[in-house]
Motif scaffolding. Structure first.
Motif, short mmCIF file in Angstrom:
data_model
loop_
_atom_site.label_atom_id
_atom_site.label_comp_id
_atom_site.label_asym_id
_atom_site.label_seq_id
_atom_site.Cartn_x
_atom_site.Cartn_y
_atom_site.Cartn_z
N SER A 19 2.35 -0.80 13.01
CA SER A 19 2.97 0.49 12.70
C SER A 19 2.38 1.15 11.45
CB SER A 19 4.48 0.31 12.52
OG SER A 19 4.75 -0.57 11.43
N GLY A 20 1.74 0.35 10.59
CA GLY A 20 1.20 0.91 9.36
C GLY A 20 -0.29 1.22 9.42
N TYR A 21 -0.93 0.95 10.56
CA TYR A 21 -2.39 1.11 10.62
C TYR A 21 -2.82 2.54 10.31
CZ TYR A 21 -7.22 0.70 12.20
OH TYR A 21 -8.60 0.71 12.24
N LYS A 22 -2.19 3.52 10.93
CA LYS A 22 -2.59 4.92 10.71
C LYS A 22 -2.33 5.36 9.27
CE LYS A 22 -2.26 6.63 15.45
NZ LYS A 22 -1.60 7.60 16.38
N ASP A 23 -1.24 4.87 8.70
CA ASP A 23 -0.95 5.22 7.31
C ASP A 23 -2.04 4.71 6.38
OD1 ASP A 23 1.36 6.48 8.05
OD2 ASP A 23 2.71 4.87 7.40
N VAL A 24 -2.46 3.47 6.59
CA VAL A 24 -3.50 2.89 5.74
C VAL A 24 -4.82 3.62 5.96
CG1 VAL A 24 -4.80 0.79 5.19
CG2 VAL A 24 -2.36 0.63 5.73
N LEU A 25 -5.15 3.92 7.20
CA LEU A 25 -6.39 4.64 7.50
C LEU A 25 -6.38 6.02 6.85
CD1 LEU A 25 -9.09 4.86 8.97
CD2 LEU A 25 -7.84 5.61 11.01
N VAL A 49 0.84 -1.21 0.00
CA VAL A 49 0.00 0.00 0.00
C VAL A 49 0.87 1.25 0.00
CG1 VAL A 49 -1.62 1.36 1.39
CG2 VAL A 49 -2.01 -1.09 1.06
N ARG A 50 1.87 1.27 0.85
CA ARG A 50 2.74 2.46 0.93
C ARG A 50 3.48 2.70 -0.38
NH1 ARG A 50 5.24 1.06 6.91
NH2 ARG A 50 3.90 2.44 8.15
N GLN A 51 4.05 1.65 -0.95
CA GLN A 51 4.91 1.83 -2.11
C GLN A 51 4.13 2.05 -3.40
OE1 GLN A 51 8.66 -0.55 -0.01
NE2 GLN A 51 7.83 -1.38 -1.90
N PHE A 52 2.96 1.44 -3.52
CA PHE A 52 2.10 1.78 -4.64
C PHE A 52 1.65 3.23 -4.53
CE2 PHE A 52 1.94 -2.62 -5.75
CZ PHE A 52 1.33 -2.73 -7.00
N SER A 53 1.24 3.63 -3.32
CA SER A 53 0.70 4.98 -3.14
C SER A 53 1.75 6.05 -3.37
CB SER A 53 0.11 5.11 -1.72
OG SER A 53 -0.97 4.21 -1.54
N GLU A 54 2.99 5.80 -2.95
CA GLU A 54 4.06 6.78 -3.17
C GLU A 54 4.25 7.06 -4.65
OE1 GLU A 54 7.42 5.04 -1.30
OE2 GLU A 54 6.73 5.48 0.74
N ARG A 55 4.07 6.06 -5.48
CA ARG A 55 4.30 6.21 -6.91
C ARG A 55 3.05 6.63 -7.68
NH1 ARG A 55 7.51 1.46 -5.50
NH2 ARG A 55 9.66 1.64 -6.28
#
Length: 453
Positions: free
Chosen positions: A308-314, A254-260
């Protein structure tokens, strides 16, 4: 040719009188004599909150169609007789004729939708649809695994599940199998689940930083669709096993797709990203954005809140929903290219958004007073596309990746595009749960969520 002058005179006289009456009516009805704000708009789709019975009726039309038109047993292709004894499987064994493939990713979505429909309505028939077919796949898997070890070209109706060659073959069906197993399905799904997860985790091509990718249509290409073809299965595996590595990988994707691929200005994802391109064309294809927002709600459903990634995904979910809602059409639908309102209105994406936004409301991820009318409008739109036969109309067919507008503008639509059916079941089920726990009202002509329940 003779012209009847009397008829012409009468016609003009009638037209004059009608025009005069209309003017008179306009003068009699004005802002002093009548509450004009209460006049009824000419909505192109139903407006307001449907009843649970109305939503269920729509789901039942889809269910009845799918139950009658998708395989639930095996036949001998030579004799056309049902194969009841699994010891009699051979090269001639196939699924009975149907209009959809039981092992496609679209059907993974449909299996999940049927399970959720039972959860929402309490009616076991929907879950039985899924359980019957997944159990059949599980029951025949050992035979075909054995034969394929002897002959890699041995005919198998479930070859995609036994030897996946793309995330499309693995992720959605795997997630559905884990959900069914967690819900109590008595079938040996573990070998299939483990095989799917092994493909996603270890065999699918990745970029050096671990981002899931493909080498088509260009080398080192990210497809937004692949978020859904991987992350929900990884998340469900994390829930099933308790192994945090699956959650870690899901969050990383999720993080790396979203960054790009996520545009923070408009709140939308581009469909494709190619590493070698100096410029990255942004075509905001509706269904791909649907797979992305659906991925986020599916991940949050099982991701531990202390991860650690819950808030980022939310936060990513909230940003994406905010962006999507900005582009909703007045009909309740979204366009094929979300930000280009001269593209056609598309059903499958609208259904996915209806599901994802409503689930986010029901789980408390977003403001329910702000977003419930949007979700209901989307569902109302989708329900108009389920015809009396249970066909879902207005769905874009399977779509690759393009870097010009014409490619997306002119993709065909078809009632047998499998992508529409699962999202309709998911959306209707989640809307039912919204209706069970909340009241709606028409306040000064607009749909509002009642604040007192």
């Amino acid at each position: 040719m003779k012209i009847n002058l009397l008829a012409v005179k009468i016609s003009f006289t009638v037209m004059f009188l009608l025009s005069s009456l209309n003017v008179l009516a306009q003068e009699l009805v004005n802002d002093v004599t009548s509450p004009l704000h209460a006049m009824q708009p000419d909505y192109p789709i139903p407006y307001g909150a449907q009843s649970i019975q109305e939503v269920t009726a729509t789901l039942d039309r889809v269910y009845n169609f799918l139950e009658s038109k998708t395989a639930s047993k095996l036949i001998d292709s030579k004799t056309n007789k049902e194969v009841v004894n699994l010891k009699n499987l051979d090269k001639n064994t196939v699924f009975e004729p149907g209009v959809f493939r039981l092992t496609s990713y679209e059907w993974g979505v449909t299996y999940g939708g049927m399970l959720l429909a039972t959860e929402a309505t309490g009616n076991s028939k929907y879950a039985n649809y899924t359980n019957k077919r997944l159990k059949l796949i599980a029951d025949i898997a050992p035979f075909y695994n054995k034969m394929l070890k002897k002959d890699k070209n041995y005919p198998s109706p479930i070859i995609q599940s036994l030897h996946p060659e793309a995330l499309d073959d693995a992720g959605a069906v795997c997630a559905a199998m884990i959900k069914a197993q967690r819900a109590g399905l008595n079938a040996d799904l573990k070998p299939l689940i483990d095989n799917f997860i092994a493909y996603i985790s270890n065999k699918q091509f990745r970029l050096p930083d671990g981002t899931l990718a493909r080498n088509r249509p260009q080398p080192n290409t990210l497809w937004l669709d692949d978020l859904f073809m991987s992350v929900p299965a990884l998340a469900q595996m994390g829930k099933l096993t308790g192994d945090i590595k699956y959650f870690d990988d899901a969050v990383k994707q999720v993080r790396q797709f979203s960054e790009r691929m996520f545009n923070n200005q408009n709140g939308l994802y581009m469909h494709g990203w190619v590493q070698s391109m100096e410029e990255h064309p942004q075509f905001h294809w509706a269904r791909a954005n649907g797979w992305a927002v659906m991925t986020l709600v599916e991940l949050l459903e099982v991701l531990p809140k202390d991860h650690s990634g819950y808030k980022d995904v939310l936060n990513q979910l909230r940003a994406h929903i905010k962006g999507l809602v900005h582009y909703q059409d007045g009909t309740g639908f979204w366009h094929q290219l979300i930000d280009r309102n001269d593209t056609y209105l598309e059903t499958s994406a609208t259904a996915i958004y209806a599901y994802s936004i409503t689930r986010a409301i029901n789980r408390g991820y977003i403001d329910k007073a702000a977003y419930s009318p949007v979700a209901m409008l989307a569902w109302n739109a989708v329900s108009t596309k389920v015809n009396e036969k249970g066909h879902v109309e207005g769905t874009c067919v399977g779509t690759g990746m393009g870097f010009d507008p014409a490619f997306y503008y002119y993709r065909p639509i078809h009632v047998y595009a499998a992508h529409g059916y699962g999202p309709v079941m998911l959306a209707g089920a989640e809307i039912i749960m919204l209706l069970k726990n909340n009241d709606f009202e028409i306040n000064d002509s607009s749909l509002q969520l009642k604040a007192n329940k």
